[in-house]
Motif scaffolding. Structure first.
Motif, short mmCIF file in Angstrom:
data_model
loop_
_atom_site.label_atom_id
_atom_site.label_comp_id
_atom_site.label_asym_id
_atom_site.label_seq_id
_atom_site.Cartn_x
_atom_site.Cartn_y
_atom_site.Cartn_z
N VAL A 79 28.35 30.92 11.35
CA VAL A 79 28.19 29.47 11.30
C VAL A 79 29.44 28.77 10.74
O VAL A 79 29.56 27.56 10.83
CB VAL A 79 26.94 29.06 10.47
CG1 VAL A 79 25.67 29.46 11.19
CG2 VAL A 79 26.96 29.68 9.08
N THR A 91 27.99 33.88 7.79
CA THR A 91 26.74 33.83 8.54
C THR A 91 25.74 33.13 7.63
O THR A 91 26.05 32.84 6.48
CB THR A 91 26.23 35.24 8.89
OG1 THR A 91 25.90 35.91 7.67
CG2 THR A 91 27.26 36.05 9.66
N ALA A 92 24.52 32.91 8.15
CA ALA A 92 23.52 32.26 7.30
C ALA A 92 23.23 33.14 6.09
O ALA A 92 22.97 32.64 5.00
CB ALA A 92 22.25 32.02 8.11
N GLY A 147 18.93 24.92 14.54
CA GLY A 147 18.93 26.23 13.87
C GLY A 147 19.90 26.36 12.71
O GLY A 147 20.26 25.36 12.05
N GLU A 148 20.33 27.60 12.47
CA GLU A 148 21.18 27.92 11.32
C GLU A 148 22.49 27.12 11.32
O GLU A 148 22.99 26.73 10.27
CB GLU A 148 21.53 29.42 11.30
CG GLU A 148 20.36 30.34 11.08
CD GLU A 148 19.69 30.14 9.72
OE1 GLU A 148 20.20 29.41 8.88
OE2 GLU A 148 18.61 30.74 9.53
N TYR A 149 23.04 26.93 12.50
CA TYR A 149 24.30 26.19 12.58
C TYR A 149 24.10 24.75 12.08
O TYR A 149 24.92 24.23 11.30
CB TYR A 149 24.77 26.24 14.03
CG TYR A 149 26.04 25.48 14.33
CD1 TYR A 149 27.05 25.37 13.38
CD2 TYR A 149 26.25 24.89 15.57
CE1 TYR A 149 28.21 24.68 13.65
CE2 TYR A 149 27.40 24.20 15.87
CZ TYR A 149 28.38 24.10 14.90
OH TYR A 149 29.52 23.41 15.17
N HIS A 152 23.86 24.69 8.34
CA HIS A 152 25.19 24.85 7.73
C HIS A 152 25.91 23.50 7.69
O HIS A 152 26.52 23.13 6.69
CB HIS A 152 25.99 25.86 8.56
CG HIS A 152 27.34 26.17 7.99
ND1 HIS A 152 28.49 25.56 8.43
CD2 HIS A 152 27.70 27.04 7.01
CE1 HIS A 152 29.51 26.05 7.73
NE2 HIS A 152 29.06 26.94 6.89
N ALA A 175 14.96 26.77 11.95
CA ALA A 175 15.39 27.28 10.64
C ALA A 175 14.77 26.40 9.56
O ALA A 175 14.37 25.27 9.82
CB ALA A 175 16.91 27.24 10.54
#
Ligand SMILES: Cc1cc2nc3c(=O)[nH]c(=O)nc-3n(C[C@H](O)[C@H](O)[C@H](O)COP(=O)(O)OP(=O)(O)OC[C@H]3O[C@@H](n4cnc5c(N)ncnc54)[C@H](O)[C@@H]3O)c2cc1C
Length: 286
Positions: A79, A91-92, A147-149, A152, A175
């Motif tokens: 991310v 990463t997450a 999501g995770e992105y 972030h 997420a």
């Protein structure tokens, strides 16, 4: 701490890893699984096969070969990339450090086709919270993603923005959201404004007033990651020199993400070039 972290396990990333691992460098490939190659049903224009080979089989054989020379594979969605003393890949779940990083993330992701998004790029539409969050101090912003992105990007905005709304454009958030973030899952019909972004028009006829929109849709693609660390991009490709080096020391790019011919042979060549160059430099600094 790794010598080399390669983001992407397609032909470019795996080809690079073969060179760096065989040169004795501790090499990690971080990826979310297969990229474009696995989508190819049959390949007939790549050297060495008497009959067409499936993309999936070719990808798997490449990965097995790299494992056999000591490349370490990890699964994760990257991310963010950045640096302090070393290059950092996030990463997450984890943060990695390395002397060298290769972006081999394939073709850039498509941005959602929402009227107004392209017109307001640089006028309230941003693709990099780390780069632009400061301009939105005390302002109301939206993050477009699920999501995770997106999470972030929200984390980079939270210390400065007055309010943050996650817009999922008709999808469910995938997420867990941090406290204090509002969510709107309605489909978006347009982004509007005069000189700058002012409103997000929703399909149910309502609208959200906003000062800025951060696009973090799907997975962070090559250009989004490049932007985060200040690597030069040209349109949707990462700018590299003849050794596949970007303008950021230690950061390389190879394969579809550098544009040109979107073919396996070109991705393999560029991966090899980046891997050889890094192996040469690593020998000098040791
Ligand atoms: C349907 C189809 C058919 C094709 N047919 C042919 C053909 O016949 N001949 C030919 O030469 N080429 C063909 N191609 C093109 C070829 O597949 C690509 O040129 C090649 O795969 C590019 O390699 P790459 O390593 O640059 O990227 P990719 O193979 O796309 O690999 C990208 C990697 O990056 C990872 N990744 C991306 N983002 C992240 C992230 N944020 N975090 C972690 N990992 C990430 C992915 O998981 C993947 O491992 C075809 C492509 C498609 C889609």
């Amino acid at each position: 701490m790794a010598d080399v972290i390669i983001i992407g396990s397609g032909p470019a990333g795996v080809s690079a890893a073969l060179y760096t691992a065989r040169a004795g460098l501790n090499t990690i490939i971080l990826s979310m699984g297969s990229g474009a190659l696995a989508k190819a049903e049959a390949i007939q224009n790549y050297y060495g096969f008497s009959s067409p080979v499936s993309g999936q089989a070719l990808a798997q054989a490449g990965i097995e070969g790299a494992k056999n020379v000591g490349v370490h594979f990890e699964t994760g969605e990257v991310v963010g990339v950045g640096f302090d003393e070393n290059l950092i890949v996030e990463t997450a779940a984890q943060s990695y450090q390395a002397d060298f990083v290769i972006l081999a993330t394939g073709s850039p992701r498509a941005t959602p086709r929402i009227p107004g998004i392209e017109a307001f790029e640089g006028k309230g539409v941003s693709y990099c919270a780390v780069c632009d969050a400061f301009f939105y101090k005390g302002k109301n912003v939206c993050v477009l993603g699920t999501g995770e992105y997106a999470i972030h990007e929200i984390a980079a905005l939270q210390p400065v923005a007055a309010s943050i709304t996650l817009l999922t454009n008709g999808e469910k958030p995938s997420a867990e959201l941090p406290d204090g973030v509002m969510v709107n899952t309605t489909k978006i019909s347009a982004i509007t404004g005069d000189d700058r972004v002012e409103k997000v028009q929703l399909a149910d006829g309502t609208e959200i007033a906003t000062d800025g929109i951060f696009v973090a849709y799907g997975v962070a693609g090559s250009t989004a990651l490049a932007r985060k660390i200040g690597a030069q991009i040209d349109g949707n490709k990462i700018v590299v020199d003849e050794n596949m080096a970007t303008n950021v020391p230690g950061l390389y790019a190879a394969g579809d993400c550098t544009g040109g011919l979107l073919q396996i042979s070109k991705a393999v060549y560029e991966g090899a070039k980046a891997g050889m160059e890094i192996s040469k430099l690593a020998r000098k600094i040791r």
